[in-house]
Design an enzyme around this catalytic site. Structure first.
Site, PDB file in Angstrom:
ATOM      1  CB  SER A   1      -0.949  -0.031   1.205  1.00 36.58           C
ATOM      2  OG  SER A   1      -1.957   0.934   1.065  1.00 36.58           O
TER       3      SER A   1
ATOM      4  CE  LYS B   1     -15.588  20.763   8.007  1.00 34.95           C
ATOM      5  NZ  LYS B   1     -14.206  21.062   7.588  1.00 34.95           N
TER       6      LYS B   1
END
Length: 346
Positions: free
Chosen positions: A174, A226
Site C-alpha cells: 500500500s 463537510k
C-alpha cells in the site's frame, strides 16, 4: 491480598509522584520551548564488515595461517598505495564514490518521515551523481497524506539525479509500495510482501445503540459534504456514496502515481489490492531484483564506501519522563511477581 494491596499502594504513590514532577517540569520549561535540533549519526559499514571478518579470521585460523594472511594483506595495501601515487586522480575519484544507506520503518502515520526528510537533506548536501542512495524500507502502509509526503521526500533524490535503490526485506505494501515505486531500482527478498495498490477505510457507527438508549447526537455542518459518514450520528445513503466516491478518487490517484513511476506495470491488472511475494512480484514487474538488502550491500563493500546515515529526533520532556516512569514500573512489577512466584512454588 496483602501483596496486591501493597502493590496497588506503591503504584498509586509512584503515579502521584510522576504527575507532580511532570507538572513542575512542564511549568518550568513552558516559556522556554524551542525546537531543538536532532543529531545525525554516520557509520561506515565497510569498517564494521572488515572488523567482523578480521575477528572471525582471528578466532578460526591457526597462528601460521593468520600470520600468512596478515602478510598478504600488508602486501596488498602497499601495492594499492603505490598505484594511488601513480594515478592520484583515479584514486581520488574512487574515494568519492559512496553508497548512503537510510532506514524507513513505517507505522500507520508514516511517522518515520520526520527523520527521513532530515536524512535526505543531509545526504543531498554532499552526494554526487556517481553516488547512490539505498533505502531499506519496511511498511505495510497507512494514511495517504503521510505516505504521500514520504514518497515525495524520495522523489527529491531522483530529482537530484542521484540513483535511488529501495530494498524490501519483509513488506512494502500500500503506502509502502507507493514509496518503493519511486526508486530507480526495487530489490526484494524472496518472501517479502509487495503490492496492495488499493485504498481501504472503515468507520464504526454506534447510532442504533445510542438511539436505543434514548441518546441524541446533533451534528451541524456548513457545506454539503463537510461530513459524509459519522461515528455517532445516523448515516445517509448520499453520505455513503460520497464516501465511496472519495475512496475511488484516491485509488485512481494512487494508480496514476504508481504507473507514472513504473510504466512497465499493467496497472489495471496489478492495482486490485492484492499482494505478491518477492519472486512473484518480479514476474509481475513490481520489483527489479530478488535479493536481500544484506547481499546487496555486501556486494558493494569492496568497491564503494558504504555509510549508514541516521537522524535521531530529540525527545521531549514528557516523552523522556514517560519512558523513565514506565521503566521503573516494569522493573518493580517484575520484582514483585518474581517474589510471588517463588513463594508459591511456580
Amino acid at each position: 491480598m496483602e501483596f496486591f494491596a501493597d502493590y496497588a499502594g506503591f503504584l498509586l504513590k509512584l503515579v502521584s509522584v510522576a504527575l507532580v514532577i511532570g507538572f513542575l517540569l512542564t511549568m518550568m520549561s513552558g516559556g522556554k520551548r524551542k525546537s531543538q535540533p536532532g543529531s545525525l549519526s554516520v557509520t561506515k559499514l565497510n569498517e564494521h564488515y572488515d572488523a567482523m571478518k578480521v575477528e572471525l579470521d582471528r578466532q578460526l585460523l591457526d597462528k601460521k595461517a593468520l600470520k600468512s594472511l596478515e602478510k598478504e594483506k600488508k602486501k596488498k595495501e602497499k601495492l594499492e598505495k603505490k598505484e594511488q601515487k601513480k594515478e592520484p586522480a583515479v584514486a581520488e575519484s574512487a574515494d568519492k564514490k559512496r553508497l548512503y544507506v537510510l532506514d524507513f520503518d513505517g507505522d500507520i502515520k508514516a511517522s518515520a518521515v520526520e527523520s527521513l526528510r532530515e536524512e535526505i537533506t543531509a545526504v543531498l548536501s554532499v552526494a554526487k551523481p556517481q553516488d547512490e542512495v539505498v533505502v531499506r524500507l519496511e511498511s505495510g502502509g497507512g494514511v495517504v497524506h503521510g505516505y504521500g509526503l514520504a514518497a515525495s521526500q524520495l522523489q527529491r533524490v531522483r530529482e537530484a539525479s542521484i540513483p535511488l535503490t529501495i530494498c524490501v526485506d519483509k513488506v512494502a505494501a500500500s503506502g509502502g509500495y507507493m514509496m518503493a515505486c519511486v526508486a530507480d531500482k526495487i530489490i526484494a527478498a524472496p518472501f517479502a510482501i509487495l503490492g496492495s495498490i488499493g485504498v481501504v477505510a472503515q468507520i464504526p457507527n454506534v447510532h442504533r445503540l445510542l438511539d436505543k438508549s434514548l441518546i441524541d447526537v446533533e451534528l451541524h455542518t456548513a457545506g454539503r459534504y463537510k461530513r459524509t459518514l459519522t461515528m455517532l450520528g445516523e448515516n445517509t445513503d448520499e453520505g455513503r456514496e460520497k464516501f465511496k466516491q472519495d475512496l475511488e478518487d484516491t485509488h485512481g490517484l494512487f494508480k496514476r502515481f504508481v504507473s507514472g513511476q513504473r510504466p512497465q506495470l499493467d496497472i489495471e491488472d496489478i492495482a486490485t489490492g492484492d499482494t505478491w511475494y518477492g519472486s512473484e512480484a518480479l514476474e509481475n514487474k513490481l520489483v527489479d531484483v530478488v535479493m536481500t538488502s544484506d547481499a546487496y550491500l555486501v556486494s558493494h563493500y569492496h568497491e564503494t564506501e558504504v555509510v549508514h546515515v541516521v537522524y535521531k529526533q530529540p525527545k521531549g520532556m514528557a516523552e523522556r519522563l514517560g519512558l523513565s516512569f514506565f521503566s521503573v514500573v516494569e522493573q518493580k512489577a517484575v520484582s514483585w511477581f518474581s517474589r510471588l512466584a517463588q513463594s508459591r512454588g511456580y
